[in-house]
Design a protein around this motif. Structure first.
Motif, PDB file in Angstrom:
ATOM      1  N   UNK A  51      -6.986  -3.352 -12.499  1.00 45.12           N
ATOM      2  CA  UNK A  51      -6.169  -2.427 -11.709  1.00 45.12           C
ATOM      3  C   UNK A  51      -4.703  -2.801 -11.924  1.00 45.12           C
ATOM      4  N   UNK A  52      -4.127  -2.275 -13.003  1.00 47.31           N
ATOM      5  CA  UNK A  52      -2.765  -2.616 -13.406  1.00 47.31           C
ATOM      6  C   UNK A  52      -1.775  -2.430 -12.253  1.00 47.31           C
ATOM      7  N   UNK A  53      -0.999  -3.484 -11.988  1.00 50.31           N
ATOM      8  CA  UNK A  53       0.037  -3.419 -10.978  1.00 50.31           C
ATOM      9  C   UNK A  53      -0.409  -3.763  -9.567  1.00 50.31           C
ATOM     10  N   UNK A  54      -1.721  -3.844  -9.352  1.00 48.97           N
ATOM     11  CA  UNK A  54      -2.228  -4.192  -8.023  1.00 48.97           C
ATOM     12  C   UNK A  54      -2.039  -5.685  -7.795  1.00 48.97           C
ATOM     13  N   UNK A  55      -1.762  -6.053  -6.560  1.00 46.00           N
ATOM     14  CA  UNK A  55      -1.597  -7.461  -6.210  1.00 46.00           C
ATOM     15  C   UNK A  55      -2.501  -7.810  -5.032  1.00 46.00           C
ATOM     16  N   UNK A  56      -2.733  -9.092  -4.864  1.00 44.44           N
ATOM     17  CA  UNK A  56      -3.546  -9.531  -3.733  1.00 44.44           C
ATOM     18  C   UNK A  56      -2.835  -9.215  -2.421  1.00 44.44           C
ATOM     19  N   UNK A  57      -1.516  -9.271  -2.406  1.00 40.11           N
ATOM     20  CA  UNK A  57      -0.765  -8.930  -1.197  1.00 40.11           C
ATOM     21  C   UNK A  57      -0.979  -7.460  -0.833  1.00 40.11           C
ATOM     22  N   UNK A  58      -0.971  -6.599  -1.822  1.00 38.77           N
ATOM     23  CA  UNK A  58      -1.185  -5.168  -1.559  1.00 38.77           C
ATOM     24  C   UNK A  58      -2.619  -4.908  -1.098  1.00 38.77           C
ATOM     25  N   UNK A  59      -3.565  -5.600  -1.699  1.00 38.25           N
ATOM     26  CA  UNK A  59      -4.955  -5.454  -1.267  1.00 38.25           C
ATOM     27  C   UNK A  59      -5.116  -5.889   0.187  1.00 38.25           C
ATOM     28  N   UNK A  60      -4.447  -6.944   0.560  1.00 36.12           N
ATOM     29  CA  UNK A  60      -4.477  -7.407   1.954  1.00 36.12           C
ATOM     30  C   UNK A  60      -3.983  -6.308   2.880  1.00 36.12           C
ATOM     31  N   UNK A  61      -2.894  -5.646   2.489  1.00 34.70           N
ATOM     32  CA  UNK A  61      -2.366  -4.538   3.289  1.00 34.70           C
ATOM     33  C   UNK A  61      -3.377  -3.407   3.405  1.00 34.70           C
ATOM     34  N   UNK A  62      -3.996  -3.054   2.273  1.00 32.90           N
ATOM     35  CA  UNK A  62      -4.960  -1.950   2.239  1.00 32.90           C
ATOM     36  C   UNK A  62      -6.142  -2.242   3.152  1.00 32.90           C
ATOM     37  N   UNK A  63      -6.672  -3.446   3.087  1.00 31.02           N
ATOM     38  CA  UNK A  63      -7.885  -3.775   3.840  1.00 31.02           C
ATOM     39  C   UNK A  63      -7.624  -4.120   5.299  1.00 31.02           C
TER      40      UNK A  63
END
Length: 65
Positions: A51-63
């Motif tokens: 998932x180009x450009x995705x970060x663990x920080x962004x995933x944390x926000x999403x979830x």
């Protein structure tokens, strides 16, 4: 090799057969990620493969939304 070990362990319901192979695989992925970009978190580098450009920080926000 990895897949065959997994199948044998699964069929035998014995994770201990697969654990050493999985540990080696994870170690190799960590080395790969560090070689690609040692300035970023390992998970972020590996995530970029899927998932180009995705970060663990962004995933944390999403979830946590």
């Amino acid at each position: 090799m990895l897949w065959l070990k997994w199948v044998k362990a699964r069929d035998a319901a014995d994770f201990s057969q697969f654990a050493p192979v999985l540990e080696e695989w994870v170690d190799l992925l960590k080395k790969y990620a560090t070689a690609i970009d040692s300035s970023r978190p390992i998970y972020d580098v590996l995530l970029d493969d899927y998932e180009k450009g995705m970060t663990s920080a962004r995933l944390e926000e999403i979830f946590t939304e």
